[in-house]
Design a protein around this motif. Structure first.
Motif, PDB file in Angstrom:
ATOM      1  N   LYS A 167      -1.240 -29.974  24.523  1.00  0.00           N
ATOM      2  CA  LYS A 167      -1.255 -30.171  25.967  1.00  0.00           C
ATOM      3  C   LYS A 167      -2.605 -29.716  26.510  1.00  0.00           C
ATOM      4  CE  LYS A 167       3.685 -30.010  26.759  1.00  0.00           C
ATOM      5  NZ  LYS A 167       4.699 -29.901  27.834  1.00  0.00           N
ATOM      6  N   ILE A 168      -3.259 -30.609  27.224  1.00  0.00           N
ATOM      7  CA  ILE A 168      -4.562 -30.299  27.818  1.00  0.00           C
ATOM      8  C   ILE A 168      -4.356 -29.336  28.983  1.00  0.00           C
ATOM      9  CG2 ILE A 168      -6.574 -31.272  28.979  1.00  0.00           C
ATOM     10  CD1 ILE A 168      -5.933 -33.928  27.537  1.00  0.00           C
ATOM     11  N   SER A 169      -5.168 -28.285  29.027  1.00  0.00           N
ATOM     12  CA  SER A 169      -5.026 -27.271  30.074  1.00  0.00           C
ATOM     13  C   SER A 169      -6.373 -26.989  30.726  1.00  0.00           C
ATOM     14  CB  SER A 169      -4.461 -25.976  29.472  1.00  0.00           C
ATOM     15  OG  SER A 169      -5.434 -25.342  28.661  1.00  0.00           O
ATOM     16  N   ASP A 170      -6.341 -26.104  31.704  1.00  0.00           N
ATOM     17  CA  ASP A 170      -7.534 -25.562  32.371  1.00  0.00           C
ATOM     18  C   ASP A 170      -8.348 -26.648  33.070  1.00  0.00           C
ATOM     19  OD1 ASP A 170      -9.494 -23.883  33.283  1.00  0.00           O
ATOM     20  OD2 ASP A 170      -9.558 -22.719  31.443  1.00  0.00           O
ATOM     21  N   PHE A 171      -7.929 -26.986  34.296  1.00  0.00           N
ATOM     22  CA  PHE A 171      -8.594 -28.028  35.077  1.00  0.00           C
ATOM     23  C   PHE A 171      -9.513 -27.445  36.150  1.00  0.00           C
ATOM     24  CE2 PHE A 171      -5.439 -30.351  32.903  1.00  0.00           C
ATOM     25  CZ  PHE A 171      -5.740 -31.695  32.983  1.00  0.00           C
ATOM     26  N   GLY A 172      -9.980 -26.226  35.918  1.00  0.00           N
ATOM     27  CA  GLY A 172     -10.804 -25.568  36.926  1.00  0.00           C
ATOM     28  C   GLY A 172     -12.112 -26.272  37.218  1.00  0.00           C
ATOM     29  N   LEU A 173     -12.668 -26.981  36.235  1.00  0.00           N
ATOM     30  CA  LEU A 173     -13.936 -27.681  36.430  1.00  0.00           C
ATOM     31  C   LEU A 173     -13.751 -29.181  36.620  1.00  0.00           C
ATOM     32  CD1 LEU A 173     -16.151 -25.902  33.729  1.00  0.00           C
ATOM     33  CD2 LEU A 173     -15.834 -25.301  36.130  1.00  0.00           C
ATOM     34  N   ALA A 174     -12.498 -29.630  36.669  1.00  0.00           N
ATOM     35  CA  ALA A 174     -12.219 -31.059  36.738  1.00  0.00           C
ATOM     36  C   ALA A 174     -12.656 -31.647  38.079  1.00  0.00           C
ATOM     37  CB  ALA A 174     -10.739 -31.312  36.511  1.00  0.00           C
ATOM     38  N   ARG A 175     -12.921 -32.940  38.064  1.00  0.00           N
ATOM     39  CA  ARG A 175     -13.309 -33.665  39.264  1.00  0.00           C
ATOM     40  C   ARG A 175     -12.560 -34.993  39.327  1.00  0.00           C
ATOM     41  NH1 ARG A 175     -14.705 -29.419  40.296  1.00  0.00           N
ATOM     42  NH2 ARG A 175     -16.711 -28.622  41.019  1.00  0.00           N
ATOM     43  N   ILE A 176     -12.363 -35.483  40.558  1.00  0.00           N
ATOM     44  CA  ILE A 176     -11.699 -36.763  40.780  1.00  0.00           C
ATOM     45  C   ILE A 176     -12.747 -37.803  41.139  1.00  0.00           C
ATOM     46  CG2 ILE A 176     -10.051 -38.022  42.215  1.00  0.00           C
ATOM     47  CD1 ILE A 176      -8.628 -35.376  42.711  1.00  0.00           C
ATOM     48  N   LEU A 177     -12.673 -38.966  40.509  1.00  0.00           N
ATOM     49  CA  LEU A 177     -13.492 -40.105  40.889  1.00  0.00           C
ATOM     50  C   LEU A 177     -12.612 -41.042  41.699  1.00  0.00           C
ATOM     51  CD1 LEU A 177     -15.556 -40.901  37.669  1.00  0.00           C
ATOM     52  CD2 LEU A 177     -16.169 -39.472  39.609  1.00  0.00           C
ATOM     53  N   GLY A 178     -13.070 -41.437  42.869  1.00  0.00           N
ATOM     54  CA  GLY A 178     -12.236 -42.236  43.756  1.00  0.00           C
ATOM     55  C   GLY A 178     -12.534 -43.716  43.670  1.00  0.00           C
ATOM     56  N   GLY A 179     -11.495 -44.512  43.970  1.00  0.00           N
ATOM     57  CA  GLY A 179     -11.643 -45.960  44.067  1.00  0.00           C
ATOM     58  C   GLY A 179     -12.241 -46.577  42.821  1.00  0.00           C
ATOM     59  N   ASP A 180     -13.316 -47.357  43.029  1.00  0.00           N
ATOM     60  CA  ASP A 180     -13.995 -48.025  41.923  1.00  0.00           C
ATOM     61  C   ASP A 180     -15.132 -47.180  41.349  1.00  0.00           C
ATOM     62  OD1 ASP A 180     -12.360 -50.251  42.234  1.00  0.00           O
ATOM     63  OD2 ASP A 180     -13.693 -51.130  43.743  1.00  0.00           O
ATOM     64  N   GLN A 181     -15.230 -45.938  41.756  1.00  0.00           N
ATOM     65  CA  GLN A 181     -16.305 -45.069  41.282  1.00  0.00           C
ATOM     66  C   GLN A 181     -16.159 -44.825  39.781  1.00  0.00           C
ATOM     67  OE1 GLN A 181     -16.241 -41.196  43.057  1.00  0.00           O
ATOM     68  NE2 GLN A 181     -18.363 -40.714  42.545  1.00  0.00           N
ATOM     69  N   THR A 182     -17.244 -44.979  39.043  1.00  0.00           N
ATOM     70  CA  THR A 182     -17.202 -44.792  37.591  1.00  0.00           C
ATOM     71  C   THR A 182     -17.915 -43.529  37.142  1.00  0.00           C
ATOM     72  OG1 THR A 182     -19.206 -46.152  37.332  1.00  0.00           O
ATOM     73  CG2 THR A 182     -17.065 -47.267  37.159  1.00  0.00           C
ATOM     74  N   GLN A 183     -18.822 -42.984  37.978  1.00  0.00           N
ATOM     75  CA  GLN A 183     -19.501 -41.751  37.608  1.00  0.00           C
ATOM     76  C   GLN A 183     -19.958 -41.016  38.862  1.00  0.00           C
ATOM     77  OE1 GLN A 183     -23.007 -42.603  35.249  1.00  0.00           O
ATOM     78  NE2 GLN A 183     -24.216 -43.142  37.024  1.00  0.00           N
ATOM     79  N   ALA A 184     -20.298 -39.754  38.674  1.00  0.00           N
ATOM     80  CA  ALA A 184     -20.801 -38.927  39.772  1.00  0.00           C
ATOM     81  C   ALA A 184     -21.836 -37.982  39.185  1.00  0.00           C
ATOM     82  CB  ALA A 184     -19.669 -38.165  40.446  1.00  0.00           C
TER      83      ALA A 184
END
Length: 596
Positions: free
Chosen positions: A420-437
């Motif tokens: 099970k993948i854990s620790d999402f403290g550094l995670a980010r959401i990409l919205g809509g059609d966004q492929t990178q940030a």
């Protein structure tokens, strides 16, 4: 149908029953009549001079959508004021997350925990239009008598007591609706005992409005009134405001900037209960410690849990806390760790997770004294589980989530060794059609970051793919990326794997503790896929859906040929600098967040 631009003359006699329809739309060249998955009937016309189908009429109308039978399926609740019309009752989750993400709710919801019959309890839902499929309606002297009647029948799933009338439901509930005008009734939903205890903990710390309306995810508007004395110091005001903000975020489980909250209610635990559960955060209960805090084993209401206490000194603790609350609580997949609740009191910020008895993957891979070692069959299952979890994050979830800190210490193992993948403290959401940030603050763990992120601050789903490739090669070899030694060629694990692959000696990468007692074609497939994932150019790396397909394909399937991986030599890591974009790279290793 009243108001429909189509007439439906119906004929029925002893010989035949049929209906015809007559379209009353002028200037229509073609028309088509559709019943979609929501139960709505839609009339499309192609009129003169138009270049596309026109949705001319819909019935029932949007404000009557909840009248469609079974719209939200079993144990689903319709709320016409929400963008997504359907939510699951507290204690339930979508039977098919994929279908719900496509706004097909007809499959309904399933219980998170099985009922125990005599040990079950009931959770109150108010303001409801009651389910239409009532099984028993009788007169009862009291609400307690109605409750007892339901509790005695293991097939009874809910009851309602209104004006001496006791209604019992058996099996699935259909056509529940949350009413906003206050005209709804009370219904008591049968839940497993532990689940109800958690709900009660939540209720004790919620305003009445949240008890009545908040148990259904994202259903009601939540109003907060905070009174702060003018004599309170500025520091206390800031602390109180921060705590209230976090508390609100925990309650509403915000899923992204500008998006409507549609998650289920996240329980808030009392600090006293957390202290008792962990024996006041005793060292004997400590499971691990990282840069952002410590994790303790605890026991809440008879259930083992993992309690993550964020460090008071951590400058990034608040940001990490908010990320984990808004991400993990919303995401649900068998290969993602479950967030059970949170606690915010004073300066304390605490997350409560499901307990993973086998701790993290790195303990099983890199401990040479482990007897017996982790066998190949289980290692391959772990590779597949991680891949499926990432596929969900990147492509199947309504949120497009980039983990950004995937490593073996953040892969937890349950009692059956499922990852099970854990620790999402550094995670980010990409919205809509966004492929990178991109970011000017590069954080992560040395050895698992791709070059475009480490050197330029650009991240995408392919960043996680790179990290997955490193993990796959670690699982095959039993060697840790950050401590691999190859004095002869100054290569790291990626360079070593690439060299063996090119020399036709890929199997030499296999952990010697395994011998040859494994499916060798699976080993080679994992190495091939791992090398495809760590290629220097992000566009060359496959998507997680392709990776799952490649790993699960047959022996005869041909895979693409990988190119040389990024950062194959140890001295190249000196190029990694933690600095703002546009400035010269530092000669020191990148700022990293080690196991937390």
């Amino acid at each position: 149908m009243r108001g429909s631009p189509i007439n439906f003359p119906f004929t029925s006699n002893e010989n035949v029953s049929y209906f015809t329809y007559i379209v009353k739309v002028e200037n229509a060249i073609y028309f088509r009549y559709v019943v979609d998955y929501t139960g709505q009937v839609k009339l499309f016309i192609w009129a003169k001079g138009r270049v596309q189908w026109l949705n001319f009429w819909v019935g029932p109308a949007e404000d009557q959508i909840c009248s469609v039978y079974g719209l939200c399926g079993a144990f689903g609740v319709c709320n016409r004021e929400n963008l997504n019309h359907c939510q699951c009752l507290s204690g339930f989750e979508p039977a098919s997350f994929t279908d719900w993400e496509l706004n097909d709710w007809s499959g309904g919801c399933r219980r998170k925990k099985k009922l125990g019959c005599g040990s079950d309890q009931f959770a109150l839902q108010t303001g409801m239009r009651l389910a239409s499929n009532v099984s028993v309606a009788t007169v009862a002297e009291s609400a307690e008598g109605c409750r007892s009647a339901c509790l005695k029948a293991c097939s009874c799933t809910a009851y309602s007591y209104q004006h001496s009338k006791c209604s019992l439901w058996k099996g699935d509930l259909f056509n529940l609706q949350l009413l906003s005008d206050g005209s709804g009734d009370d219904i008591y939903i049968r839940l497993a005992e532990l689940e109800t205890l958690n709900n009660e903990t939540t209720k004790k710390q919620q305003p009445t409005a949240l008890i009545n309306r908040g148990a259904i995810g994202g259903g009601g508007r939540k109003h907060w009134r905070v009174t702060i004395s003018l004599t309170v110091t500025l520091a206390v005001m800031l602390s109180a405001a921060t705590g209230a903000y976090i508390f609100w975020r925990c309650k509403t489980k915000i899923i992204g900037e500008g998006e409507e909250s549609r998650g289920q209610e996240l329980p808030m635990f009392d600090l006293g209960d957390i202290m008792a559960a962990t024996n006041k955060f005793s060292e004997s209960n400590k499971l691990g410690q990282g840069g952002f805090g410590s994790v303790y084993k605890g026991n809440l209401a008879g259930e083992q849990v993992a309690v993550k206490r964020l460090s008071l000194e951590s400058a990034q603790g608040l940001e990490e806390f908010m990320n984990e609350v808004k991400l993990i609580a919303k995401l649900q997949h068998r290969n993602l760790v479950d967030l059970l609740g949170c606690c915010v009191e004073g300066e304390e910020k605490i997350l409560v997770y499901e307990f993973m008895p086998n701790k993290s993957l790195d303990k099983f891979l890199f401990d040479q004294t482990l007897d017996p070692p982790l066998n190949w069959e289980k290692r391959f299952e772990i590779v597949m589980g991680i891949a499926r979890g990432l596929q969900y994050l990147h492509q199947e979830s309504r949120l497009k989530v980039i983990h950004r800190d995937l490593k073996t210490s953040n892969i937890l193992l349950d009692g059956e060794m499922n990852p099970k993948i854990s620790d999402f403290g550094l995670a980010r959401i990409l919205g809509g059609d966004q492929t990178q940030a991109s970011t000017v603050r590069v954080v992560g763990t040395y050895g698992y970051m791709p070059p475009e992120y480490a050197l330029e601050g650009r991240y995408s789903a392919k960043s996680d793919v790179f990290s997955f490739g490193v993990i796959a090669l670690e699982i095959v070899s039993g060697k840790k990326m950050t401590s691999f030694q190859d004095a002869e060629d100054s290569m790291n694990l990626l360079g070593h794997a690439w060299k063996l692959w090119n020399e036709g000696k890929g199997l030499d990468l296999l952990d010697p503790l395994l011998g040859k007692r494994c499916q060798l074609y699976q080993v080679m497939r994992c190495i091939n896929v791992g090398l495809l994932c760590v290629q220097a150019n992000a566009t060359d790396r496959p998507k997680m859906s392709s990776i799952v397909l490649m790993l699960s394909s047959s022996f005869s399937a041909t895979l693409p040929v990988p190119k040389q991986p990024a950062f194959s030599y140890k001295d190249r890591h000196r190029e990694l600098g933690s600095c703002p974009m546009g400035s010269e790279p530092s000669t020191t290793p990148i700022s990293m967040v080690e196991a937390r």
